[in-house]
Design a protein around this motif. Structure first.
Motif, PDB file in Angstrom:
ATOM      1  N   ALA A 190      48.097  34.408  43.904  1.00 48.00           N
ATOM      2  CA  ALA A 190      47.930  35.859  44.047  1.00 48.00           C
ATOM      3  C   ALA A 190      46.545  36.331  43.619  1.00 48.00           C
ATOM      4  CB  ALA A 190      48.994  36.578  43.219  1.00 48.00           C
ATOM      5  N   SER A 191      45.628  35.433  43.311  1.00 44.72           N
ATOM      6  CA  SER A 191      44.315  35.849  42.815  1.00 44.72           C
ATOM      7  C   SER A 191      43.469  36.558  43.869  1.00 44.72           C
ATOM      8  CB  SER A 191      43.545  34.649  42.263  1.00 44.72           C
ATOM      9  OG  SER A 191      43.243  33.744  43.302  1.00 44.72           O
ATOM     10  N   GLY A 192      43.817  36.450  45.119  1.00 40.09           N
ATOM     11  CA  GLY A 192      43.067  37.145  46.162  1.00 40.09           C
ATOM     12  C   GLY A 192      43.472  38.597  46.310  1.00 40.09           C
ATOM     13  N   ILE A 193      44.545  39.011  45.682  1.00 39.90           N
ATOM     14  CA  ILE A 193      45.008  40.405  45.761  1.00 39.90           C
ATOM     15  C   ILE A 193      44.177  41.234  44.793  1.00 39.90           C
ATOM     16  CG2 ILE A 193      46.983  41.929  45.458  1.00 39.90           C
ATOM     17  CD1 ILE A 193      48.768  39.485  46.028  1.00 39.90           C
ATOM     18  N   PRO A 194      43.559  42.320  45.267  1.00 40.78           N
ATOM     19  CA  PRO A 194      42.669  43.109  44.402  1.00 40.78           C
ATOM     20  C   PRO A 194      43.366  43.687  43.171  1.00 40.78           C
ATOM     21  CG  PRO A 194      42.355  43.728  46.683  1.00 40.78           C
ATOM     22  CD  PRO A 194      43.508  42.794  46.646  1.00 40.78           C
ATOM     23  N   ARG A 195      44.604  44.099  43.310  1.00 44.45           N
ATOM     24  CA  ARG A 195      45.309  44.684  42.169  1.00 44.45           C
ATOM     25  C   ARG A 195      45.543  43.636  41.070  1.00 44.45           C
ATOM     26  NH1 ARG A 195      46.620  50.010  40.872  1.00 44.45           N
ATOM     27  NH2 ARG A 195      48.287  49.910  39.360  1.00 44.45           N
ATOM     28  N   VAL A 196      45.807  42.405  41.456  1.00 49.49           N
ATOM     29  CA  VAL A 196      45.995  41.322  40.482  1.00 49.49           C
ATOM     30  C   VAL A 196      44.668  41.023  39.795  1.00 49.49           C
ATOM     31  CG1 VAL A 196      46.620  38.887  40.220  1.00 49.49           C
ATOM     32  CG2 VAL A 196      47.950  40.347  41.727  1.00 49.49           C
ATOM     33  N   LYS A 197      43.578  41.024  40.562  1.00 56.13           N
ATOM     34  CA  LYS A 197      42.265  40.793  39.961  1.00 56.13           C
ATOM     35  C   LYS A 197      41.941  41.846  38.913  1.00 56.13           C
ATOM     36  CE  LYS A 197      39.626  38.443  43.525  1.00 56.13           C
ATOM     37  NZ  LYS A 197      38.478  38.555  44.416  1.00 56.13           N
ATOM     38  N   LYS A 198      42.172  43.106  39.271  1.00 54.96           N
ATOM     39  CA  LYS A 198      41.790  44.199  38.382  1.00 54.96           C
ATOM     40  C   LYS A 198      42.697  44.290  37.162  1.00 54.96           C
ATOM     41  CE  LYS A 198      41.110  49.175  38.342  1.00 54.96           C
ATOM     42  NZ  LYS A 198      41.349  50.422  39.054  1.00 54.96           N
ATOM     43  N   ASP A 199      44.012  44.205  37.343  1.00 54.38           N
ATOM     44  CA  ASP A 199      44.949  44.444  36.246  1.00 54.38           C
ATOM     45  C   ASP A 199      45.213  43.221  35.370  1.00 54.38           C
ATOM     46  OD1 ASP A 199      45.183  47.020  37.112  1.00 54.38           O
ATOM     47  OD2 ASP A 199      47.104  46.738  38.126  1.00 54.38           O
ATOM     48  N   ILE A 200      45.085  42.036  35.909  1.00 52.63           N
ATOM     49  CA  ILE A 200      45.451  40.842  35.140  1.00 52.63           C
ATOM     50  C   ILE A 200      44.250  39.960  34.852  1.00 52.63           C
ATOM     51  CG2 ILE A 200      46.840  38.748  35.140  1.00 52.63           C
ATOM     52  CD1 ILE A 200      48.851  40.225  36.912  1.00 52.63           C
ATOM     53  N   LEU A 201      43.571  39.519  35.902  1.00 51.38           N
ATOM     54  CA  LEU A 201      42.562  38.478  35.732  1.00 51.38           C
ATOM     55  C   LEU A 201      41.281  38.959  35.050  1.00 51.38           C
ATOM     56  CD1 LEU A 201      43.007  36.677  39.151  1.00 51.38           C
ATOM     57  CD2 LEU A 201      43.887  35.994  36.928  1.00 51.38           C
TER      58      LEU A 201
ATOM     59  N   LYS B 149      41.090  40.986  32.649  1.00 48.07           N
ATOM     60  CA  LYS B 149      41.359  41.229  31.227  1.00 48.07           C
ATOM     61  C   LYS B 149      41.481  39.940  30.420  1.00 48.07           C
ATOM     62  CE  LYS B 149      43.442  45.639  32.195  1.00 48.07           C
ATOM     63  NZ  LYS B 149      44.606  46.497  32.123  1.00 48.07           N
ATOM     64  N   ILE B 150      41.280  38.800  31.058  1.00 49.18           N
ATOM     65  CA  ILE B 150      41.317  37.526  30.346  1.00 49.18           C
ATOM     66  C   ILE B 150      39.996  37.355  29.609  1.00 49.18           C
ATOM     67  CG2 ILE B 150      41.464  35.022  30.582  1.00 49.18           C
ATOM     68  CD1 ILE B 150      43.098  35.451  33.116  1.00 49.18           C
ATOM     69  N   PRO B 151      40.033  37.106  28.288  1.00 52.74           N
ATOM     70  CA  PRO B 151      38.776  36.948  27.546  1.00 52.74           C
ATOM     71  C   PRO B 151      37.967  35.744  28.055  1.00 52.74           C
ATOM     72  CG  PRO B 151      40.652  37.127  26.050  1.00 52.74           C
ATOM     73  CD  PRO B 151      41.201  37.033  27.428  1.00 52.74           C
ATOM     74  N   PHE B 152      36.686  35.892  28.102  1.00 54.30           N
ATOM     75  CA  PHE B 152      35.702  34.881  28.503  1.00 54.30           C
ATOM     76  C   PHE B 152      35.754  34.528  29.991  1.00 54.30           C
ATOM     77  CE2 PHE B 152      36.774  33.813  24.035  1.00 54.30           C
ATOM     78  CZ  PHE B 152      35.575  34.178  23.468  1.00 54.30           C
ATOM     79  N   LEU B 153      36.821  34.804  30.699  1.00 55.95           N
ATOM     80  CA  LEU B 153      36.921  34.485  32.120  1.00 55.95           C
ATOM     81  C   LEU B 153      36.984  35.733  33.004  1.00 55.95           C
ATOM     82  CD1 LEU B 153      39.561  31.602  32.040  1.00 55.95           C
ATOM     83  CD2 LEU B 153      37.098  31.399  32.260  1.00 55.95           C
ATOM     84  N   GLY B 154      37.178  36.885  32.410  1.00 54.68           N
ATOM     85  CA  GLY B 154      37.346  38.116  33.176  1.00 54.68           C
ATOM     86  C   GLY B 154      36.142  38.482  34.012  1.00 54.68           C
ATOM     87  N   GLY B 155      34.946  38.175  33.539  1.00 54.84           N
ATOM     88  CA  GLY B 155      33.728  38.497  34.290  1.00 54.84           C
ATOM     89  C   GLY B 155      33.614  37.738  35.595  1.00 54.84           C
ATOM     90  N   TYR B 156      34.259  36.604  35.678  1.00 55.59           N
ATOM     91  CA  TYR B 156      34.223  35.802  36.899  1.00 55.59           C
ATOM     92  C   TYR B 156      34.936  36.502  38.051  1.00 55.59           C
ATOM     93  CZ  TYR B 156      35.150  31.920  40.076  1.00 55.59           C
ATOM     94  OH  TYR B 156      35.240  31.120  41.179  1.00 55.59           O
ATOM     95  N   PHE B 157      35.917  37.350  37.748  1.00 57.88           N
ATOM     96  CA  PHE B 157      36.730  37.986  38.777  1.00 57.88           C
ATOM     97  C   PHE B 157      36.259  39.391  39.148  1.00 57.88           C
ATOM     98  CE2 PHE B 157      39.508  34.892  36.686  1.00 57.88           C
ATOM     99  CZ  PHE B 157      39.886  34.147  37.781  1.00 57.88           C
ATOM    100  N   ILE B 158      35.131  39.818  38.625  1.00 58.40           N
ATOM    101  CA  ILE B 158      34.572  41.119  38.996  1.00 58.40           C
ATOM    102  C   ILE B 158      33.814  40.959  40.302  1.00 58.40           C
ATOM    103  CG2 ILE B 158      32.951  42.927  38.339  1.00 58.40           C
ATOM    104  CD1 ILE B 158      33.646  42.318  35.419  1.00 58.40           C
ATOM    105  N   ASP B 159      34.146  41.801  41.294  1.00 55.99           N
ATOM    106  CA  ASP B 159      33.482  41.727  42.590  1.00 55.99           C
ATOM    107  C   ASP B 159      32.190  42.548  42.552  1.00 55.99           C
ATOM    108  OD1 ASP B 159      35.423  40.156  43.795  1.00 55.99           O
ATOM    109  OD2 ASP B 159      36.630  41.901  44.353  1.00 55.99           O
ATOM    110  N   HIS B 160      31.105  41.953  43.011  1.00 58.03           N
ATOM    111  CA  HIS B 160      29.811  42.634  43.069  1.00 58.03           C
ATOM    112  C   HIS B 160      29.480  43.014  44.514  1.00 58.03           C
ATOM    113  CE1 HIS B 160      29.135  41.650  38.903  1.00 58.03           C
ATOM    114  NE2 HIS B 160      29.433  40.380  39.150  1.00 58.03           N
ATOM    115  N   VAL B 161      30.480  43.092  45.372  1.00 58.16           N
ATOM    116  CA  VAL B 161      30.293  43.445  46.765  1.00 58.16           C
ATOM    117  C   VAL B 161      30.332  44.984  46.877  1.00 58.16           C
ATOM    118  CG1 VAL B 161      31.269  43.235  49.090  1.00 58.16           C
ATOM    119  CG2 VAL B 161      31.401  41.329  47.493  1.00 58.16           C
TER     120      VAL B 161
END
Length: 90
Positions: free
Chosen positions: A58-69, A71-83
């Motif tokens: 489910a990591s491709g779903i934007p809502r999962v990226k924003k609400d769950i992924l 907020k993970i410490p040290f890994l959360g920045g990887y899931f921020i979209d710069h598009v």
């Protein structure tokens, strides 16, 4: 109704020091605590792998990226979209 003879009542039964040492083993529903702990460890391992698989799927779903992924410490920045929003189909 049968009673023990007076001779047997005076002397306890012989118990060999080399025989098996029986003792009470606590259990819940027929399962010992050691078996329950082993089962819990295996169930938590399978549950952890299943949770990882669901989040990965489910990591491709934007809502999962924003609400769950994110907020993970040290890994959360990887899931921020710069598009830019104009290029994003979602």
């Amino acid at each position: 109704m049968s009673f023990q003879s007076p001779v047997l009542r005076e002397y306890p039964s012989y118990k060999s020091p080399y025989g098996p040492k029986y003792h009470y083993q606590p259990h819940v529903g027929g399962y010992t605590f050691k078996q329950i702990a082993r089962l819990g460890l295996r169930a938590s391992a399978f549950g952890g792998v299943a949770l990882f698989g669901v989040i990965y799927y489910a990591s491709g779903i934007p809502r999962v990226k924003k609400d769950i992924l994110q907020k993970i410490p040290f890994l959360g920045g990887y899931f921020i979209d710069h598009v830019p929003a104009s290029d994003n189909p979602f």
